[in-house]
Design a protein around this motif. Structure first.
Motif, PDB file in Angstrom:
ATOM      1  N   GLU A   1       7.921 -12.138   4.844  1.00 34.16           N
ATOM      2  CA  GLU A   1       7.301 -11.323   5.890  1.00 34.16           C
ATOM      3  C   GLU A   1       7.966  -9.958   6.052  1.00 34.16           C
ATOM      4  O   GLU A   1       7.590  -9.199   6.956  1.00 34.16           O
ATOM      5  CB  GLU A   1       7.314 -12.093   7.212  1.00 34.16           C
TER       6      GLU A   1
ATOM      7  N   MET B   1       8.485  -6.183   5.779  1.00 32.40           N
ATOM      8  CA  MET B   1       7.447  -5.148   5.663  1.00 32.40           C
ATOM      9  C   MET B   1       8.031  -3.823   5.210  1.00 32.40           C
ATOM     10  O   MET B   1       9.169  -3.495   5.524  1.00 32.40           O
ATOM     11  CB  MET B   1       6.765  -4.948   7.010  1.00 32.40           C
TER      12      MET B   1
ATOM     13  N   GLU C   1       2.880  -3.265   4.866  1.00 32.62           N
ATOM     14  CA  GLU C   1       2.563  -4.334   3.922  1.00 32.62           C
ATOM     15  C   GLU C   1       3.703  -5.348   3.897  1.00 32.62           C
ATOM     16  O   GLU C   1       4.869  -4.959   3.923  1.00 32.62           O
ATOM     17  CB  GLU C   1       2.387  -3.772   2.509  1.00 32.62           C
ATOM     18  N   MET C   2       3.342  -6.631   3.847  1.00 30.04           N
ATOM     19  CA  MET C   2       4.363  -7.670   3.730  1.00 30.04           C
ATOM     20  C   MET C   2       4.727  -7.897   2.265  1.00 30.04           C
ATOM     21  O   MET C   2       3.888  -7.756   1.380  1.00 30.04           O
ATOM     22  CB  MET C   2       3.882  -8.981   4.343  1.00 30.04           C
TER      23      MET C   2
END
Length: 190
Positions: free
Chosen positions: A130, A132, A137-138
């Motif tokens: 997760e 970013m 964007e992950m």
């Protein structure tokens, strides 16, 4: 025995709950021969007096150093990746159980898989997938799988850091890599 775990929440209360969970897990693994029974005992103990309804996810494994066989229990945690010695990467499957500390009647099952000589197991917390970048964007499981296929150890961390860049870290990022390179027990039969 080894594990990767992640606690709900942040701050002092989360740290204290994780410290308690760590001690309970260690004690239960030592007390029980069966890993599934050990995890059930962990869960029951963490449920007692848990008015804050905090929980821990955990992937707990026991590696037989002679054979490379890993017996594990997944308590609501991310499934790890296994990088085979030929470079292929697969997700370790097996149905996961419930989070630790929430449901005192939860049941857990153990699963097994075999590591071959030169294989590496990569465990991680959701803070890795997760993470970013500045575009929002992950990193995601796909990028993690690709990074594991192309690099290991420090290079894997560098790939993640390059992706994130200067974006602020929103969650802890933990990764553990365990390699098995064959039996350390060599002997001759006479």
């Amino acid at each position: 025995a080894f594990l990767v775990a992640d606690v709900s929440g942040k701050g002092i209360s989360a740290a204290m709950f994780m410290m308690e969970a760590k001690n309970v897990i260690k004690n239960c693994i030592v007390e029980h021969d069966d890993i599934a029974e050990a995890v059930q005992a962990v869960n029951r103990r963490l449920c007692v007096g848990n008015e804050a309804e905090m929980f821990v996810t955990a992937w707990i494994g026991v590696l037989d150093p002679k054979t490379g066989v890993v017996e594990y229990v997944n308590a609501g945690h991310n499934r790890p990746f296994l990088r085979r010695s030929d470079g292929t990467v697969e997700k370790v499957m097996g149905k996961g159980g419930r989070l630790l500390g929430m449901f005192d009647d939860a049941k857990y099952r153990s699963h097994t898989f075999a590591m071959g000589k030169g294989d590496c197991l990569v465990l991680y917390t959701d803070g890795v997938t997760e993470a970013m970048n500045l575009k929002g964007e992950m990193f995601g499981e796909g990028r993690l799988r690709d990074a594991i296929a192309s690099a290991m150890d420090v290079d894997l961390d560098q790939i993640l850091n390059d992706f994130v860049g200067t974006a602020e870290q929103s969650d802890d990022r933990t990764r553990m890599t365990i390699g098995w390179f064959g039996s350390p027990y060599f002997y001759e039969r006479k």
